[in-house]
Every structure is written in structure tokens, then in C-alpha cells.
Design an enzyme around this catalytic site. Structure first.
Site, PDB file in Angstrom:
ATOM      1  NE  ARG A  62      -3.843  -1.225  -6.213  1.00  0.00           N
ATOM      2  CZ  ARG A  62      -3.714  -1.573  -4.936  1.00  0.00           C
ATOM      3  NH1 ARG A  62      -4.774  -1.854  -4.219  1.00  0.00           N
ATOM      4  NH2 ARG A  62      -2.538  -1.663  -4.402  1.00  0.00           N
ATOM      5  NE  ARG A  97      -6.674 -12.086  -6.039  1.00  0.00           N
ATOM      6  CZ  ARG A  97      -6.306 -13.129  -5.305  1.00  0.00           C
ATOM      7  NH1 ARG A  97      -6.553 -14.352  -5.714  1.00  0.00           N
ATOM      8  NH2 ARG A  97      -5.671 -12.953  -4.169  1.00  0.00           N
ATOM      9  CG  ASP A 142       1.441  -5.006  -6.625  1.00  0.00           C
ATOM     10  OD1 ASP A 142       0.313  -4.594  -6.309  1.00  0.00           O
ATOM     11  OD2 ASP A 142       2.454  -4.818  -5.929  1.00  0.00           O
ATOM     12  CE1 TYR A 172       3.885  -2.092   0.841  1.00  0.00           C
ATOM     13  CE2 TYR A 172       4.855  -0.478  -0.650  1.00  0.00           C
ATOM     14  CZ  TYR A 172       3.795  -0.896   0.142  1.00  0.00           C
ATOM     15  OH  TYR A 172       2.671  -0.137   0.242  1.00  0.00           O
ATOM     16  NE  ARG A 194      -9.010  -6.326  -3.274  1.00  0.00           N
ATOM     17  CZ  ARG A 194      -8.118  -6.086  -2.318  1.00  0.00           C
ATOM     18  NH1 ARG A 194      -7.917  -6.980  -1.375  1.00  0.00           N
ATOM     19  NH2 ARG A 194      -7.451  -4.957  -2.291  1.00  0.00           N
TER      20      ARG A 194
HETATM   21  O1  CP3 Z   1      -4.390   0.465 -10.937  1.00  0.00           O
HETATM   22  C1  CP3 Z   1      -4.627  -0.639 -11.464  1.00  0.00           C
HETATM   23  O2  CP3 Z   1      -5.771  -1.057 -11.709  1.00  0.00           O
HETATM   24  C2  CP3 Z   1      -3.424  -1.481 -11.907  1.00  0.00           C
HETATM   25  C3  CP3 Z   1      -2.930  -2.438 -11.008  1.00  0.00           C
HETATM   26  C4  CP3 Z   1      -2.172  -2.058  -9.729  1.00  0.00           C
HETATM   27  C5  CP3 Z   1      -2.209  -2.882  -8.574  1.00  0.00           C
HETATM   28  N1  CP3 Z   1      -1.329  -2.382  -7.662  1.00  0.00           N
HETATM   29  C6  CP3 Z   1      -3.038  -4.097  -8.426  1.00  0.00           C
HETATM   30  C7  CP3 Z   1      -3.268  -4.669  -7.085  1.00  0.00           C
HETATM   31  C8  CP3 Z   1      -1.289  -1.005  -9.467  1.00  0.00           C
HETATM   32  C9  CP3 Z   1      -0.914   0.184 -10.331  1.00  0.00           C
HETATM   33  C10 CP3 Z   1      -0.756  -1.239  -8.155  1.00  0.00           C
HETATM   34  C11 CP3 Z   1       0.259  -0.360  -7.539  1.00  0.00           C
HETATM   35  C12 CP3 Z   1       0.680  -0.620  -6.143  1.00  0.00           C
HETATM   36  N2  CP3 Z   1       0.817  -1.816  -5.509  1.00  0.00           N
HETATM   37  C13 CP3 Z   1       1.105   0.386  -5.254  1.00  0.00           C
HETATM   38  C14 CP3 Z   1       1.210   1.870  -5.601  1.00  0.00           C
HETATM   39  C15 CP3 Z   1      -0.092   2.573  -5.502  1.00  0.00           C
HETATM   40  C16 CP3 Z   1      -0.672   2.663  -4.119  1.00  0.00           C
HETATM   41  O3  CP3 Z   1      -1.708   2.004  -3.894  1.00  0.00           O
HETATM   42  O4  CP3 Z   1      -0.091   3.353  -3.269  1.00  0.00           O
HETATM   43  C17 CP3 Z   1       1.457  -0.228  -4.039  1.00  0.00           C
HETATM   44  C18 CP3 Z   1       1.964   0.471  -2.802  1.00  0.00           C
HETATM   45  C19 CP3 Z   1       1.281  -1.624  -4.218  1.00  0.00           C
HETATM   46  C20 CP3 Z   1       1.586  -2.705  -3.238  1.00  0.00           C
HETATM   47  C21 CP3 Z   1       0.398  -3.511  -2.886  1.00  0.00           C
HETATM   48  N3  CP3 Z   1      -0.250  -4.364  -3.753  1.00  0.00           N
HETATM   49  C22 CP3 Z   1      -0.268  -3.570  -1.639  1.00  0.00           C
HETATM   50  C23 CP3 Z   1       0.108  -2.784  -0.406  1.00  0.00           C
HETATM   51  C24 CP3 Z   1      -1.323  -4.480  -1.795  1.00  0.00           C
HETATM   52  C25 CP3 Z   1      -2.267  -4.959  -0.716  1.00  0.00           C
HETATM   53  C26 CP3 Z   1      -3.361  -3.985  -0.465  1.00  0.00           C
HETATM   54  C27 CP3 Z   1      -4.606  -4.377  -1.218  1.00  0.00           C
HETATM   55  O5  CP3 Z   1      -5.243  -3.484  -1.787  1.00  0.00           O
HETATM   56  O6  CP3 Z   1      -4.923  -5.566  -1.217  1.00  0.00           O
HETATM   57  C28 CP3 Z   1      -1.323  -4.941  -3.132  1.00  0.00           C
HETATM   58  C29 CP3 Z   1      -2.257  -5.903  -3.759  1.00  0.00           C
HETATM   59  C30 CP3 Z   1      -2.945  -5.499  -5.024  1.00  0.00           C
HETATM   60  N4  CP3 Z   1      -2.356  -4.846  -6.081  1.00  0.00           N
HETATM   61  C31 CP3 Z   1      -4.300  -5.758  -5.357  1.00  0.00           C
HETATM   62  C32 CP3 Z   1      -4.510  -5.244  -6.652  1.00  0.00           C
HETATM   63  C33 CP3 Z   1      -5.774  -5.317  -7.479  1.00  0.00           C
HETATM   64  C34 CP3 Z   1      -5.277  -6.538  -4.514  1.00  0.00           C
HETATM   65  C35 CP3 Z   1      -4.950  -8.009  -4.542  1.00  0.00           C
HETATM   66  C36 CP3 Z   1      -6.109  -8.945  -4.820  1.00  0.00           C
HETATM   67  O7  CP3 Z   1      -6.950  -8.704  -5.711  1.00  0.00           O
HETATM   68  O8  CP3 Z   1      -6.137  -9.959  -4.161  1.00  0.00           O
END
Ligand code: CP3
Length: 353
Positions: free
Chosen positions: A31, A44, A81, A161, A35
Site C-alpha cells: 500500500r 484522489r 485493487d 469479499y 492516503r
Molecule cells: O499496494 C499498493 O500500493 C497497490 C494498491 C493496492 C490497493 N489494495 C489499493 C487500495 C493493493 C495491492 C490492494 C490489495 C487489497 N485490497 C487487499 C490485499 C491486501 C490487504 O490489505 O490485505 C485487500 C484485502 C483489498 C480490499 C480493500 N481495498 C479493502 C478492504 C479496502 C478498504 C480499506 C481501506 O484501506 O480503505 C480497499 C480500498 C483501497 N485499496 C484503498 C487503496 C489505496 C483505499 C481507498 C481510497 O483511497 O479511497
């Protein structure tokens, strides 16, 4: 001395994934685009929602590159994602502010039948364009030693999910379905496994040099189900990709796997395993053997906290990772409230070895 300029050939991440011990270790953070970066928040805030960001190639490529420009990481990871695969199959997906992902719960054969692999190519086209733009951007901006990682969710975590319908505590609906309706669950896993191979293969064809399989909830499964729904799909995905793209390494991240890390490493065929925060790197090394690359596993909370606690935690990870093929990373994603200065301190310390 190992030359870290890239002049000695392969990128440090690729050397480690091929089994070489490189020191200081290659470094990137799960990640890393997100943010905690003001420049991410600026991009964003200009789009309607998170899915729009993931499907607008120039913006997704821009946020992928942001942390590379700031920190010079050894890997860029495609900004997308894991839930974009169900989205591409036509399953509903929304990201609600402060709530995370929301999906229609998949509980019957009719919902499964509506998932349409025929839409995949068209729906992932902008994501593949992002991969191409990032690869070109890395070259254009002179990041010669930064490798590009593509990724997907592993079928079990994506199923969590889809079946529970979002971020549920313990994913009880999903794990119950695995026992109560094993035929339906297996059919869902089958569809996700096949489409994941196609999706990752397309990312590699577009320029991803490594792919990572995120199985964030793998450790929720009891051993026989872990075998069936974590190790077996990973093995099929790794073998499917190897047949299409020989030599492209796969990093598996079976989070919370604990004692099953060894069986996962041996049974899946991955080139490297990601180690979560709760698993000692020394244990992981014993479980996977001397030759396999490990990636991890600094506690994201240590980075949030900063200061002497962070320095001590980084030092402990470096000490435990030293000697074998090792990629410095976090044990889970960086937290949005993390100060950038703490990441800068981490990078300085890891680069100093
Ligand atoms: O790592 C990186 O920089 C690459 C991008 C990336 C994202 N999600 C961007 C994201 C990667 C590799 C993921 C993987 C992901 N997504 C996983 C596996 C890794 C882990 O964290 O366990 C999972 C379970 C998800 C599902 C997911 N996406 C959730 C549960 C959420 C909400 C939680 C949160 O942090 O907001 C997301 C949203 C998400 N994915 C964001 C980002 C940058 C935040 C959204 C935003 O910026 O509004």
C-alpha cells in the site's frame, strides 16, 4: 560489495526472487501508494470514486509512480485493487467512504452463473493500459532498478469479499459456505482461479515483471480447507502462469498462515512468500528452507509510531532477514495516518543496511 546502481544487470528485486541474497535488501511497502501521501490525496480528491481512479490509466499510473519518486523503492506495484477482478466479472462493487468495499453477497448458483468471464478482457483493458504506462514511466523517469509488480487477490480472499459482501468480521458466511455447500464454493473458487490466471497473464503481457497473490484471509481456514482453497489454487495459478510466461516470479502472501507457511511454500510453487507481522522471520526461514525468498514483515504500527520504536523494529527485521534472499517490506499495508517522515526514516535505515 554489491552494486546497487543497476549497472550489474538485473534489478535487485528480481535477483532476490531468483534466490540471491542482496544486501542491503530491496525495499518496497505494501500500500505504498495511498492516503498517507498528500500527492495521492490530491489525485484522489479529483475523481468521483476509487474505482474511477483504478480505471483511469493516466491517474492510476501517476499514483503508482508517486511513492517511487519520493522514496526510490525497488518495486512499483500496480495501483488497483484485488476487488477489481470481481468487478471485471460484472459483480457489483462500491467503495464507501470510511466503510470500505461493499458487494452484493454471493450466496447461490444463480449469482455465480451471472459472473461473466466473457467481459473480462474489455473490463480490464484500462488496468492493462496502466501497467504499460507505469513501465514506460519508470524507464522515462530513470528508475532503472525499480521492478514493476502486478497483482491479484488469491481466490479465497476474493471469495471472502464476494460471499460475505464486504469487509466482514471473520468472514463467517464464506467459511460456512465452504462446509455447507462445498459444490457451490468449489465452483466459485474454480471460476476465480481460472480468471485470475487470465488476469495475471494479461498483466505480465502488458509489462509486469513479477506478480503477487494476496491471500489476506488465508489463515482463517482450518488445515484441510487451507489445502483445498489456498494451496491448491495457488499451485494452479503458479503453474498456469509458468506455462504462459516461464521465469516470471510469483510472490505468494498467505497472510496469517502461521504453521501452514511451510506447506504453502512447498505446495504452491511460488518463488517467494510474503510474511505477515505476526510470524517471526526466523520461523518463516525454517519453514521455507534456505533458498526461497522471503518478503516482510515490519509492523505497520511501528511505522505509524516512528522514533526509537521504529528504528528498533526496522533493525530487528534487518537482522532476521540477513543472510538469505530477502525483500524488506511491511507485514501488512501501510496505515493511512502514517507520517511521511517516518517512511523516510525507514528508507534511510534500510538503505544503510
Ligand atoms: O499496494 C499498493 O500500493 C497497490 C494498491 C493496492 C490497493 N489494495 C489499493 C487500495 C493493493 C495491492 C490492494 C490489495 C487489497 N485490497 C487487499 C490485499 C491486501 C490487504 O490489505 O490485505 C485487500 C484485502 C483489498 C480490499 C480493500 N481495498 C479493502 C478492504 C479496502 C478498504 C480499506 C481501506 O484501506 O480503505 C480497499 C480500498 C483501497 N485499496 C484503498 C487503496 C489505496 C483505499 C481507498 C481510497 O483511497 O479511497
Amino acid at each position: 560489495m554489491i552494486d546497487r546502481t543497476g549497472r550489474d544487470g538485473a534489478k535487485p528485486l528480481l535477483r532476490v526472487l531468483a534466490g540471491e541474497a542482496v544486501w542491503p535488501p530491496p525495499l518496497w511497502l505494501m500500500r505504498q501508494a495511498g492516503r498517507y501521501l498528500a500527492e495521492y490525496r490530491a489525485v484522489r480528491s479529483g475523481v468521483a470514486d476509487f474505482i474511477a481512479l483504478c480505471t483511469t490509466p493516466d491517474l492510476a499510473a501517476e499514483v503508482t509512480l508517486q511513492p517511487i519518486r519520493r522514496f526510490g523503492f525497488d518495486a512499483a506495484i500496480l495501483f488497483s485493487d484485488i476487488l477489481m477482478l470481481p468487478w471485471a466479472l460484472g459483480h457489483g462493487l462500491a467503495f464507501r467512504e470510511g466503510e470500505g468495499p461493499v458487494l452484493p453477497p454471493l450466496r447461490d448458483a444463480a449469482s455465480l452463473a451471472r459472473l461473466d468471464p466473457g467481459r473480462l478482457a474489455e473490463r480490464i483493458a484500462p488496468i492493462l493500459e496502466t501497467v504499460r504506462l507505469v513501465r514506460a514511466g519508470l524507464t522515462r523517469e530513470g528508475f532503472d532498478r525499480t521492478a514493476l509488480i502486478g497483482f491479484a487477490g488469491a481466490p479465497f480472499t476474493v471469495a471472502c469479499y464476494m460471499v460475505d459482501g464486504g469487509s466482514a468480521r471473520d468472514f463467517v458466511a464464506t467459511r460456512t459456505m465452504a462446509y455447507a455447500d462445498p459444490g457451490l464454493f468449489a465452483a466459485l473458487m474454480e471460476k476465480l482461479t481460472e480468471t485470475t490466471i487470465a488476469y495475471l497473464s494479461a498483466q505480465i503481457a502488458a509489462g509486469a515483471e513479477v506478480v503477487m497473490l494476496f491471500d489476506s484471509w488465508a489463515g482463517l481456514l482450518a488445515p484441510p480447507l487451507f489445502d483445498a482453497h489456498v494451496i491448491r489454487p495457488a499451485r494452479r495459478i503458479v503453474a498456469g502462469l509458468a506455462a504462459l510466461h516461464p521465469g516470471v516470479p510469483v510472490i505468494g502472501f498467505p497472510r496469517l498462515a502461521g504453521a501452514a507457511l511451510g506447506p504453502y511454500a512447498a505446495g504452491s510453487g511460488v518463488a517467494a512468500v510474503g510474511v505477515d507481522t505476526g510470524t517471526a522471520l526466523g520461523f518463516a526461514r525454517g519453514a521455507v528452507g534456505e533458498k526461497m525468498a522471503l518478503q516482510g514483515n515490519l509492523d505497520p504500527l511501528a511505522v505509524l509510531a516512528g522514533g526509537a520504536g521504529l528504528a528498533a523494529a526496522v533493525d530487528a527485521v534487518l537482522t532476521a532477514g540477513r543472510g538469505g534472499p530477502f525483500v524488506f517490506n511491511l507485514g501488512h499495508g501501510i496505515l493511512p495516518a502514517t507520517p511521511v517522515a517516518h517512511v523516510e526514516a525507514l528508507v534511510r535505515q534500510v538503505r544503510a543496511g
